[in-house]
Write a protein that holds these residues in place. Sequence first.
Motif, mmCIF file in Angstrom:
data_model
loop_
_atom_site.group_PDB
_atom_site.id
_atom_site.type_symbol
_atom_site.label_atom_id
_atom_site.label_comp_id
_atom_site.label_asym_id
_atom_site.label_seq_id
_atom_site.Cartn_x
_atom_site.Cartn_y
_atom_site.Cartn_z
ATOM 1 N N ALA A 125 54.629 20.091 -53.862
ATOM 2 C CA ALA A 125 55.812 20.025 -52.987
ATOM 3 C C ALA A 125 56.585 18.843 -52.608
ATOM 4 C CB ALA A 125 55.407 20.730 -51.533
ATOM 5 N N GLY A 126 55.787 17.649 -52.596
ATOM 6 C CA GLY A 126 56.519 16.404 -52.072
ATOM 7 C C GLY A 126 57.171 15.903 -53.365
ATOM 8 N N GLU A 127 56.879 16.060 -54.744
ATOM 9 C CA GLU A 127 57.529 15.616 -55.749
ATOM 10 C C GLU A 127 58.685 16.481 -56.066
ATOM 11 O OE1 GLU A 127 56.806 15.004 -60.701
ATOM 12 O OE2 GLU A 127 55.486 16.250 -59.388
ATOM 13 N N LEU A 128 58.854 17.765 -55.739
ATOM 14 C CA LEU A 128 60.053 18.410 -55.689
ATOM 15 C C LEU A 128 61.000 17.921 -54.773
ATOM 16 C CD1 LEU A 128 60.130 22.245 -55.925
ATOM 17 C CD2 LEU A 128 61.723 20.938 -54.495
ATOM 18 N N ALA A 129 60.351 17.735 -53.749
ATOM 19 C CA ALA A 129 61.389 17.421 -52.406
ATOM 20 C C ALA A 129 61.881 16.074 -52.757
ATOM 21 C CB ALA A 129 60.600 17.402 -51.004
ATOM 22 N N SER A 130 61.323 15.192 -53.481
ATOM 23 C CA SER A 130 61.623 13.752 -53.576
ATOM 24 C C SER A 130 63.179 13.720 -54.468
ATOM 25 C CB SER A 130 60.702 12.929 -54.460
ATOM 26 O OG SER A 130 60.841 13.610 -55.862
ATOM 27 N N ALA A 131 63.591 14.801 -55.266
ATOM 28 C CA ALA A 131 64.671 14.971 -55.701
ATOM 29 C C ALA A 131 65.828 15.368 -54.964
ATOM 30 C CB ALA A 131 64.642 15.946 -57.033
ATOM 31 N N LEU A 132 65.498 15.901 -53.620
ATOM 32 C CA LEU A 132 66.435 16.218 -52.713
ATOM 33 C C LEU A 132 67.266 15.186 -52.009
ATOM 34 C CD1 LEU A 132 64.797 19.787 -51.902
ATOM 35 C CD2 LEU A 132 66.232 19.150 -53.679
ATOM 36 N N ARG A 133 68.622 15.581 -51.505
ATOM 37 C CA ARG A 133 69.277 14.433 -50.734
ATOM 38 C C ARG A 133 69.129 15.022 -49.269
ATOM 39 N NH1 ARG A 133 74.622 16.110 -53.582
ATOM 40 N NH2 ARG A 133 73.515 18.094 -52.935
ATOM 41 N N ALA A 134 69.866 14.251 -48.568
ATOM 42 C CA ALA A 134 70.223 14.557 -47.030
ATOM 43 C C ALA A 134 70.970 15.942 -47.202
ATOM 44 C CB ALA A 134 70.589 13.505 -46.248
ATOM 45 N N GLY A 135 70.616 17.031 -46.247
ATOM 46 C CA GLY A 135 71.438 18.214 -46.549
ATOM 47 C C GLY A 135 71.006 19.149 -47.355
ATOM 48 N N ASP A 136 70.224 18.883 -48.251
ATOM 49 C CA ASP A 136 69.912 19.903 -49.302
ATOM 50 C C ASP A 136 68.600 20.700 -48.796
ATOM 51 O OD1 ASP A 136 71.405 18.809 -51.386
ATOM 52 O OD2 ASP A 136 69.845 17.635 -52.213
ATOM 53 N N ILE A 137 68.435 21.872 -49.290
ATOM 54 C CA ILE A 137 67.868 23.045 -48.547
ATOM 55 C C ILE A 137 66.485 23.124 -49.388
ATOM 56 C CG2 ILE A 137 67.558 25.331 -47.395
ATOM 57 C CD1 ILE A 137 70.072 23.566 -46.413
ATOM 58 N N PHE A 138 65.122 22.764 -48.722
ATOM 59 C CA PHE A 138 64.094 23.203 -49.398
ATOM 60 C C PHE A 138 63.512 24.488 -48.802
ATOM 61 C CE2 PHE A 138 60.024 21.359 -51.136
ATOM 62 C CZ PHE A 138 59.137 22.324 -50.573
ATOM 63 N N CYS A 139 63.900 25.744 -49.538
ATOM 64 C CA CYS A 139 63.767 27.016 -48.866
ATOM 65 C C CYS A 139 62.366 27.423 -49.357
ATOM 66 C CB CYS A 139 64.618 27.948 -49.362
ATOM 67 S SG CYS A 139 64.886 28.463 -51.088
ATOM 68 N N HIS A 140 61.840 28.491 -48.730
ATOM 69 C CA HIS A 140 60.497 29.119 -48.841
ATOM 70 C C HIS A 140 59.399 28.038 -48.427
ATOM 71 C CE1 HIS A 140 62.976 32.038 -50.612
ATOM 72 N NE2 HIS A 140 63.091 31.479 -51.869
ATOM 73 N N CYS A 141 59.797 27.311 -47.203
ATOM 74 C CA CYS A 141 58.859 26.033 -46.909
ATOM 75 C C CYS A 141 57.262 26.567 -46.511
ATOM 76 C CB CYS A 141 59.583 25.247 -45.809
ATOM 77 S SG CYS A 141 59.742 26.102 -44.102
ATOM 78 N N PHE A 142 57.284 27.647 -46.159
ATOM 79 C CA PHE A 142 55.797 28.177 -45.739
ATOM 80 C C PHE A 142 55.282 29.033 -46.944
ATOM 81 C CE2 PHE A 142 56.955 27.642 -40.975
ATOM 82 C CZ PHE A 142 56.725 26.451 -41.206
ATOM 83 N N GLN A 143 55.899 29.060 -48.220
ATOM 84 C CA GLN A 143 55.301 30.022 -49.267
ATOM 85 C C GLN A 143 53.738 29.486 -49.280
ATOM 86 O OE1 GLN A 143 54.433 29.122 -52.582
ATOM 87 N NE2 GLN A 143 54.819 26.906 -52.211
ATOM 88 N N GLY A 144 52.850 30.311 -49.948
ATOM 89 C CA GLY A 144 51.513 30.226 -50.137
ATOM 90 C C GLY A 144 51.099 30.176 -51.408
#
Length: 388
Positions: free
Chosen positions: A206-225
């Motif tokens: 999850a952290g690696e994926l989020a590293s590609a995102l900019r301010a204002g981008d949406i990390f959706c399904h943040c509580f996926q299991g």
Amino acid sequence: MRFDYIIKNGRIIDPSQNLDAVQDIYIRNSRVVSLPNGETAECEHIIDAEGCIVTPGWIDFHTHLFREGSNICIDPDMMVAQGTTAAVDAGSAGSATYEAFYKSVIAQSMIRVKAFLTLYAGGQLDPKLLEDFNPKLYNFDKIERIVEKHTDDLLGFKVRISRGVVPDDKGMDYLKAVVDAANTIGEKVGRHLRVCVHTTNSPMSAGELASALRAGDIFCHCFQGAGNTIVLEDGRIDAGIIEARKRGVIFDSANGKGNFGVRTAEKALAAGFKPDIISTDLTVDKFNMPPYCKNLPTLLSKYVTLGMDLTDIVRCVTETPAKIMGLEGKIGTLKVGAFANVTIMKSKQVKIMHKDFKDDELIGDILLVPQMTLIDGEIQYCQTDFWY
């Protein structure tokens, strides 16, 4: 002074004003207005909301609404009875289908609809037809024309980074290509384009994926299991997720049926990690069907059971999504001058079971039940036993 409606005696919860109090709301000509000092209020339609909670009209930020162009989508106006007054479609249409989506849904819907564009030309057509996010297949010229023409309605681009949707060894390359496209096309058309990323069962952490995102981008399904979640085995939040939040990445719960894990949510909330947005990810396989994500009020009730403060929950479906949609001060608030989008609900003591994709259960005793929905100052839904 004459008003169209006065809502009296309700408990007003409006995070945009830091307001939680019993107050009256005055509505005239589609807007929330004030009663000038010294004037007498005249109104034929006084709505008694005693015992109810009154909030700005709810915004469902992650939905699928291209009902005549996709086998997964629902009719947006069916959500009015569920307290929803505005929504965002999360990439149901692609560059080949967006014009049809705009004409058949956005332009005709009672609720306000904005959208993300899936860069795969066909969009999300059917559960058995997966998108192909290979950048070589993107029609960048057509995408640019659509963004320029529909700049008021499009928030940015959608991509799904999941095992089975993208090759495991290409996931980060595909994600970075979408971010690059948002930067390049955004610069050409003179606006910021957000990227909304489906993160369930991602091939990277999850952290690696989020590293590609900019301010204002949406990390959706943040509580996926499924697979790599935002919560590490020791209960801590992935450091890359913490850094992304500091950087301004937006975290949307986007519940759905397969995109929420009860245990992930419990651990994340226990670690102090709350969603910025709570949305349904409604599609035909779950709309009005318990126990996964029946509708937005059922979903909000689940977050009450999970221990979130009601004001924080309301903020996640009003003030925050309104800002991201570029409609701050117009919707998602009951401030004077805003459009009179109002949701009136009751909090009822009801035993209810919520499940996730693993069938892990969460038992609640609260159900938020909409009683009335007003959109732009007009009553578009009223529960039969309310206001008679």
